[in-house]
Design a protein around this motif. Structure first.
Motif, PDB file in Angstrom:
ATOM      1  N   MET A 165      -1.349   7.435  -8.955  1.00 40.72           N
ATOM      2  CA  MET A 165      -1.732   7.722  -7.567  1.00 40.72           C
ATOM      3  C   MET A 165      -0.509   7.842  -6.664  1.00 40.72           C
ATOM      4  N   GLY A 386      -8.172   2.844  -5.328  1.00 39.50           N
ATOM      5  CA  GLY A 386      -7.591   3.831  -4.413  1.00 39.50           C
ATOM      6  C   GLY A 386      -8.227   3.843  -3.043  1.00 39.50           C
ATOM      7  N   THR A 387      -8.850   2.742  -2.643  1.00 41.85           N
ATOM      8  CA  THR A 387      -9.416   2.674  -1.291  1.00 41.85           C
ATOM      9  C   THR A 387      -8.287   2.646  -0.265  1.00 41.85           C
ATOM     10  N   PRO A 388      -8.612   2.861   1.008  1.00 44.75           N
ATOM     11  CA  PRO A 388      -7.545   2.801   2.017  1.00 44.75           C
ATOM     12  C   PRO A 388      -6.754   1.485   1.952  1.00 44.75           C
ATOM     13  N   ARG A 391      -4.605   1.539  -1.101  1.00 49.14           N
ATOM     14  CA  ARG A 391      -3.480   2.447  -0.868  1.00 49.14           C
ATOM     15  C   ARG A 391      -2.387   1.784  -0.025  1.00 49.14           C
ATOM     16  N   ILE A 392      -2.816   1.077   0.994  1.00 49.40           N
ATOM     17  CA  ILE A 392      -1.837   0.397   1.852  1.00 49.40           C
ATOM     18  C   ILE A 392      -1.070  -0.634   1.032  1.00 49.40           C
ATOM     19  N   SER A 395       1.495   0.876  -1.151  1.00 54.44           N
ATOM     20  CA  SER A 395       2.602   1.592  -0.496  1.00 54.44           C
ATOM     21  C   SER A 395       3.749   0.668  -0.113  1.00 54.44           C
TER      22      SER A 395
ATOM     23  N   PRO B 388      -8.829  -0.472   7.567  1.00 56.20           N
ATOM     24  CA  PRO B 388      -7.652   0.081   6.886  1.00 56.20           C
ATOM     25  C   PRO B 388      -7.502   1.586   7.079  1.00 56.20           C
ATOM     26  N   LEU B 389      -8.596   2.344   6.946  1.00 52.25           N
ATOM     27  CA  LEU B 389      -8.500   3.790   7.145  1.00 52.25           C
ATOM     28  C   LEU B 389      -8.116   4.104   8.590  1.00 52.25           C
ATOM     29  N   ILE B 392      -4.481   3.510   9.021  1.00 54.50           N
ATOM     30  CA  ILE B 392      -3.663   4.574   8.417  1.00 54.50           C
ATOM     31  C   ILE B 392      -3.625   5.780   9.353  1.00 54.50           C
ATOM     32  N   ARG B 402       2.997   8.810   3.087  1.00 49.47           N
ATOM     33  CA  ARG B 402       3.572   7.808   2.193  1.00 49.47           C
ATOM     34  C   ARG B 402       2.470   6.964   1.547  1.00 49.47           C
ATOM     35  N   VAL B 403       1.471   6.631   2.327  1.00 51.20           N
ATOM     36  CA  VAL B 403       0.385   5.806   1.793  1.00 51.20           C
ATOM     37  C   VAL B 403      -0.385   6.548   0.699  1.00 51.20           C
ATOM     38  N   TYR B 404      -0.507   7.859   0.854  1.00 54.37           N
ATOM     39  CA  TYR B 404      -1.287   8.625  -0.125  1.00 54.37           C
ATOM     40  C   TYR B 404      -0.432   9.437  -1.103  1.00 54.37           C
ATOM     41  N   GLY B 405       0.878   9.240  -1.068  1.00 60.51           N
ATOM     42  CA  GLY B 405       1.715   9.952  -2.029  1.00 60.51           C
ATOM     43  C   GLY B 405       1.658  11.463  -1.883  1.00 60.51           C
TER      44      GLY B 405
END
Lengths: 576, 576
Positions: A165, A386-388, A391-392, A395, B388-389, B392, B402-405
């Motif tokens: 990911m 891979g939820t937000p 992901r955070i 990162s 979280p979303l 972001i 960066r968080v999602y590549g």
């Protein structure tokens, strides 16, 4: 056997062996990965784009009978720091690659499609194979499948879902002799670089482990024997580490008041002994695990461990920095929780130090309560989904700090600060601030002279002499990281004047060279200089060689010290 | 009336007026905010820590009868870019501050507690008042409450929940004459800086709007009258903007093939006309809104609008860059969806350009489908909840990347690239890459000569002459941004040789100075130089003056061009 580069163009799928150009012949490990990255990767390129490369290299001595010489270096431009990166690990891959005569694997380009590949390397050659069936799997399963498919002696270098990911804290792992996929080149997000190349795993199948070519076998054997004795005669490498492993440090660093607790708010943790090496050994042995364990074949320090978890799974190992990152750093005083978090990281493919720092930042932000192990585990389980939030977490700490507007973020050059508070172990503070690697305790481990009184003594609470200490250690480390020797040999080498000459003697015997100890130190200097130059070209300046602001604003109990090494002094670290 | 600084120490709560030191007397707007930030803020400080400052300043001509002169500058160290920042906005605050003789408000320090404050500024003085009751509220409600409480003529400078939560894409807003809290100093996350100081709102109560002191009133009046005519006689400022507002650009930029579509994948959008200024005017008027509107009192261009939404609420305005960021950029061809996204941003306190870029990155990552307006609205509603979303999204495009590549992230220095593709409008590309502000179309708007054929013509598809074009525009812009004049006066000034002398004549008449047009350009150069110097000290290098890699790798249809201005040329922009 002529040593060679194995170059894989992931854009075209071409796999080829190349003669090693002369300039690289006397380089190995970090010296080789950094030189190749310097020569072949444009410093300003996107770390996850087609111009970055991932270089995997055994050390100069790897694959021989030199004790504790099986470290594997992984290098590239770091997506976490934006600078040059080398991370190294134990495991069995380094020695096998060296025994196949492979001086480095270079993964380059970037495929247009979404298919995953496996690079298979055997004495017969190398090939890319389809690996979509492995995509999405954790590293333990990938390793088990590959050992099932290709034989249980193979080394499996792999990434977890985090690397797939493209998470910036993703590491590259390989397995130990038992098949535990937990020997991580963890730092700097190199797992995401491997993921960007769509290489899920590299299987290395070699019939031998210790038979890398040696030009003067008798001379080599004598030097290796002598070096083994040097290691065994030193109290740290001969007794401390082999008894309780790296986590012997927990009580020591706590006692020193340099154990970062509650996201670097305090220097001592009242439950330190509950998560210490002594406790770990007791529980591990009681449950049928191991208090000592080699991370790679032929290691005489055996500083690793095998920790059986209550659910029947095994976490191997729990290193000190991980016990810290998920323990005191989060105010968690429970080894089983730490083991669980460690295991999840190993499986999903995340660096444990970075992830602990990130969870600390999330606790700082109030997303998870400090001390709440179950909440931490639940959050970490989001990564694979891979939820937000996952992901955070994936990162890294600096990013999480930006996402949550947190100013108390322990990171330098975007990479989390490990298990020694820079205010109460100021030599390490200098290393964190200045190493081209981003905050990294292994880049110049001043805990030696600051706390362990190895290689002299420099008061950890005072700013004086820390720059010189860090400078010398960073130079020596860059050299050691090039040999494939475990950095821990430095404990013995720092105290024994015969240490460095004996390492050089082994290299000379192996390659038929006439290097002096000064040459080894010059190699270290050269490595640092080109890493710095890469970083300058990538856009780093002295403003990046600084600790976060809060270390100079907030006093750390119990010694109530701030980080007070002057900026002008920090800028002198690389004046050599 | 002697002009003064209003300095608020948020650590201690001290509020004081200060005499303006002589060096600042002939500065206003961006020249003043940048000089104060340069003089008082350590470049390497944490942007959300106690050492950063937020400076709010009217322009030199603000508060007089000079046409279109009511812009408000907000400056500080940007938490989004890490560099110096000035963002400016319309609204009624600038003129009121100037009429109170306040040359700048300086917010400094950082409170230890969690209480929120309101700064009330009246002819009688200034005071900090408790404002916990306003915390968590959207900007529309805060403004309504303050107008209810302090009178409906007050200006309310405020932040939304995004700024309170220290989100890096949070802006600082103030209201227009009707009380719409939508005049945003949006870019660079200065709302988070205001939030870090725990100032929820600044209420400015002034009995007058146009009575700022003028030393030579008759001379001033003549110059202002002449300048009004210059604006009214130019086709863009006299006809284009007053007819359809800024969104008149939608069809023009689409026709030019420079309209970034589907996260900068294409240069044209098949539904561009559905979200154009012409369409907007038609719908707005049909629903009882306004096709033209002044963003601040006394503007003769009236390029804003009032767009009634189907739910009865009013979005005022939908500017071109916002219509683009939520429209073509996301493949959304529905003005009502755009208006809704715009309204949410205004209320929660986010920069619309940055947020559109961030949603584009999330669509690139597959988190939201391209073209799915309802999903975009739902995602944006997460911001106020701090999920979280939402976090972001609030952290901006580069961070989300960066968080999602994601490698296809349109950002420079961490700030999202606005509504003109740098491959098909290369002068803007040079500006995006090099301005100290991070990607910013207003910092050197080469759309003029590239596409609108204002101030000459430079082929937008070719690399030649773009550096010179951008350089000259950046210099002129820095000067204009210091006057309080809307940047759009540049359209007329570029084509009319009397434009610049008339601006200088107004300043001379107001302050009793003897400046020449060259002095004005020198001021622009000086502003840019100190902004660059701040950034260098903060750690920027020429490596930061580059566009993302994908702009040189991927051709943009329909012209199939890449960004090909050479790096060596980019490094010449500030050679003056």
């Amino acid at each position: 056997m002529v040593s060679k580069f194995l170059r894989v163009n992931t854009t075209t799928g071409e796999v080829k062996f190349e003669e090693v150009p002369e300039k690289y012949l006397a380089l190995g490990g970090r010296a080789l990965t950094s030189q190749l990255v310097f020569d072949e990767v444009p410093p300003t390129c996107d770390p996850l784009g087609p111009y970055n490369k991932l270089v995997i290299a055994p050390g100069l001595l790897s694959g021989t009978n030199a004790p504790s010489s099986g470290r594997l270096s992984v290098g590239g431009k770091s997506p976490l720091t934006g600078g040059i990166k080398e991370a190294n690990a134990g495991g069995i891959a380094s020695q096998k690659l060296a025994n196949l005569g492979i001086k480095a694997i270079i993964l380059e380009g970037k495929p247009a499609g979404s298919d995953w590949y496996l690079l298979k390397v055997t004495p017969a050659g190398a090939e890319l194979l389809p690996a979509n069936d492995l995509a999405g799997k954790g590293t333990y399963e990938v390793t088990a499948v590959c050992r099932e498919r290709y034989g249980n002696k193979v080394a499996v270098i792999t990434i977890g879902p985090a690397g797939e990911m493209l998470m910036l804290a993703a590491g590259v792992t390989n397995n130990d002799s038992e098949g535990n996929s937990s020997r991580y080149a963890g730092r700097g997000g190199l797992g995401a670089v491997m993921g960007s190349k769509k290489i899920k795993a590299i299987v290395v199948d070699s019939p031998t482990t210790f038979d890398a070519p040696v030009k003067e076998p008798e001379r080599f054997k004598a030097a290796a024997r002598k070096f083994t004795q040097i290691l065994q005669n030193h109290p740290v490498t001969g007794q401390g580490l082999p008894s309780y492993g790296t986590n012997v440090l927990m009580n020591i660093i706590n006692e020193a008041g340099a154990l970062p607790t509650r996201n670097f708010r305090f220097g001592r943790f009242d439950k330190a002994s509950e998560v210490s090496g002594e406790k770990l050994a007791e529980v591990a042995v009681a449950r049928g695990g191991k208090a000592t364990h080699t991370c790679h074949p032929g290691c005489v320090m055996r500083c690793s461990n095998v920790y059986p978890m209550p659910d029947g799974k095994v976490c191997a190992p729990i290193e000190y920095e991980t016990a810290w990152s998920f323990g005191p750093n989060l105010e968690i005083g429970d080894l089983d929780v730490i083991a669980k978090l460690n295991y999840i990281c190993n499986d999903v493919g995340l660096d444990t130090i970075e992830t602990g720092c990130t969870l600390g930042v999330l606790m700082e932000a109030g997303v998870i309560p400090f001390g709440d192990g179950e909440a931490a585990i639940k959050a970490l389980e989001e990564v694979a989904k891979g939820t937000p939030l996952g992901r955070i977490i994936g990162s890294g700490s600096a990013n999480a700090g930006r996402v949550y507007g947190v100013t108390r973020v322990p990171a330098v050059k975007g990479q989390g600060i490990p298990a020694y508070d820079p205010r109460a172990c100021k030599g390490n503070g200098v290393t964190y601030a200045t190493t081209p690697m981003g905050a990294d305790h292994t880049a110049g481990y001043a805990v030696t002279a600051n706390i362990l009184k190895v290689g002299g003594y420099v008061d950890p609470l005072k700013p004086e002499s820390q720059v010189e200490l860090s400078r010398n250690l960073q130079i020596a480390t860059a050299a050691v990281d090039s040999t494939g020797l475990c950095l821990f040999v430095a404990f013995a080498v720092l105290d024994n004047p015969e240490g460095l000459p004996t390492i050089v003697e082994m290299i000379n015997a192996q390659y038929g060279l006439n290097l002096t100890p000064d040459d080894a130190l010059n190699l270290g200097k050269q490595v640092l200089k080109l890493e710095r130059e890469f970083n300058f070209k990538a856009g780093f300046t002295s403003a990046d060689d600084r600790l976060p602001e809060f270390f100079s604003l907030e006093e750390l109990p119990p010694h109530n010290v701030v980080f007070d090494v002057k900026e002008e002094e920090l800028d002198q670290v690389f004046n050599f």
